[in-house]
Design an enzyme around this catalytic site. Structure first.
Site, short mmCIF file in Angstrom:
data_model
loop_
_atom_site.label_atom_id
_atom_site.label_comp_id
_atom_site.label_asym_id
_atom_site.label_seq_id
_atom_site.Cartn_x
_atom_site.Cartn_y
_atom_site.Cartn_z
N SER A 96 -8.08 -4.86 5.79
CA SER A 96 -8.56 -4.70 4.41
C SER A 96 -8.80 -6.01 3.68
O SER A 96 -8.40 -6.17 2.52
CB SER A 96 -7.59 -3.84 3.60
N ARG B 119 2.32 -4.36 6.93
CA ARG B 119 1.35 -3.42 6.37
C ARG B 119 2.07 -2.10 6.16
O ARG B 119 2.53 -1.48 7.12
CB ARG B 119 0.20 -3.31 7.40
N ASP C 91 0.81 -1.21 0.00
CA ASP C 91 0.00 0.00 0.00
C ASP C 91 0.85 1.27 0.00
O ASP C 91 1.95 1.27 0.54
CB ASP C 91 -0.91 -0.01 1.24
N GLY C 92 0.30 2.30 -0.59
CA GLY C 92 0.94 3.61 -0.56
C GLY C 92 1.52 4.07 -1.89
O GLY C 92 2.19 5.10 -1.95
N ARG D 91 -0.57 8.67 -10.40
CA ARG D 91 -0.63 7.47 -9.54
C ARG D 91 0.07 6.27 -10.18
O ARG D 91 0.70 5.47 -9.48
CB ARG D 91 -2.10 7.09 -9.27
N ARG E 186 -11.82 1.38 -8.72
CA ARG E 186 -10.95 2.51 -9.06
C ARG E 186 -11.25 3.00 -10.48
O ARG E 186 -11.91 2.31 -11.25
CB ARG E 186 -9.49 2.07 -8.95
N ASN F 15 -10.79 -3.37 -5.60
CA ASN F 15 -10.00 -2.44 -6.42
C ASN F 15 -10.59 -2.18 -7.82
O ASN F 15 -10.21 -1.22 -8.48
CB ASN F 15 -8.55 -2.92 -6.56
C1 IPE Z 1 -1.49 -0.03 -3.49
O1 IPE Z 1 -1.25 1.34 -3.51
C2 IPE Z 1 -1.57 -0.63 -4.87
C3 IPE Z 1 -2.85 -1.28 -5.24
C4 IPE Z 1 -3.92 -1.39 -4.52
C5 IPE Z 1 -2.88 -1.88 -6.59
P1 IPE Z 1 -2.47 2.35 -3.54
O2 IPE Z 1 -2.78 2.64 -4.96
O3 IPE Z 1 -3.59 1.84 -2.72
O4 IPE Z 1 -1.81 3.65 -2.86
P2 IPE Z 1 -2.56 4.77 -2.00
O5 IPE Z 1 -3.32 4.08 -0.90
O6 IPE Z 1 -3.46 5.52 -2.94
O7 IPE Z 1 -1.42 5.61 -1.49
MG MG Z 2 -4.23 2.21 -0.74
#
Ligand code: IPE
Ligand code: MG
Length: 222
Positions: free
Chosen positions: A171, A163, A2-3, A15, A53, A50
């Site tokens: 999650s 994590r 994550d992140g 992103r 998104r 996901n």
């Molecule tokens: C994790 O990073 C990657 C996936 C879920 C594919 P994020 O995309 O969730 O990163 P943040 O939470 O927006 O920082």
């Molecule tokens: Mg995330």
């Protein structure tokens, strides 16, 4: 893992740049796990949630999975990595599914480390799928029955759950399997999580006393 988004945002990048860098972290962490003698690495790459998104981000991630398989397969073979994709794979395109199953078949004989990439994965979905498999044959189920029907039926329960990006929640990841996992939450964003950060997490883990319901005295007595 994550992140990625936050990492990109902090650098004024889109992103997807975070996801690309995140793939580099996975390479580095896998390599370090093999070096440290870790036998199973299970990473959460894409959840059942996901799909919500933006379309272009989902599309980018599908391409990233596909390209990463192509680009990494030789090195996975060299490093004797056994690769599995676990989750509801039927939601992916035929092409991606074929690539996933071909890479699993190719790495089948490798024995240094197993990499499980969880995709279109949800811990609840996994338990539901296990129970549905059991329904046809069983009137009463045991913990062992459920264990034996999870996607991870051939993977031991994790010792350590890392994590990244400070998130204090599970999650929907490995709900059943993490019953006794040690948790390590770090503010480090996944794209910055590499060998040294993994080493720090493992060193922290090594200081823990795992009691599995017993008293400390019992554990010390072996
Ligand atoms: C994790 O990073 C990657 C996936 C879920 C594919 P994020 O995309 O969730 O990163 P943040 O939470 O927006 O920082
Ligand atoms: Mg995330």
């Amino acid at each position: 893992m994550d992140g990625n988004g936050r990492w990109a945002k902090a650098k004024g990048l889109p992103r997807i740049a975070g996801h690309r860098e995140g793939a580099e972290s996975l390479r580095a962490v896998l390599k370090a796990c093999a070096e440290f003698g870790v036998k199973y690495l299970t990473v959460y790459a894409f959840s059942t949630e996901n799909w919500r998104r933006p379309d272009e981000e989902v599309e980018f991630l599908m391409e990233l999975f596909s390209n990463t398989i192509d680009n990494e397969i030789d090195e996975l073979m060299e490093n004797k990595v056994k690769l599995h994709f676990l989750g509801r794979l039927d939601r992916f395109s035929d092409e991606l599914r074929k690539k996933m199953s071909a890479s699993t078949a190719k790495t089948k004989g490798n024995d240094r480390i197993t990499l499980n990439v969880m995709v279109n994965y949800g811990g609840r979905a996994e338990i539901v799928d296990a129970v549905n498999e059991l329904l046809s044959s069983k009137k009463k189920v045991t913990e062992q029955d459920i264990q034996d029907h999870l996607y991870t039926r051939n993977v031991p329960d994790p010792d350590l759950l890392i994590r990244t990006a400070s998130e204090m929640r599970v999650s929907n990841f490995l709900l059943w399997q993490i019953a006794y996992a040690e948790l390590f939450v770090t503010p480090t964003l996944w794209p910055d999580f590499r060998r040294n950060q993994l080493k720090e997490a493992i060193e922290d883990y090594q200081k823990r006393v795992r009691k599995f319901g017993q008293t400390e005295e019992q554990v010390n007595a072996g």
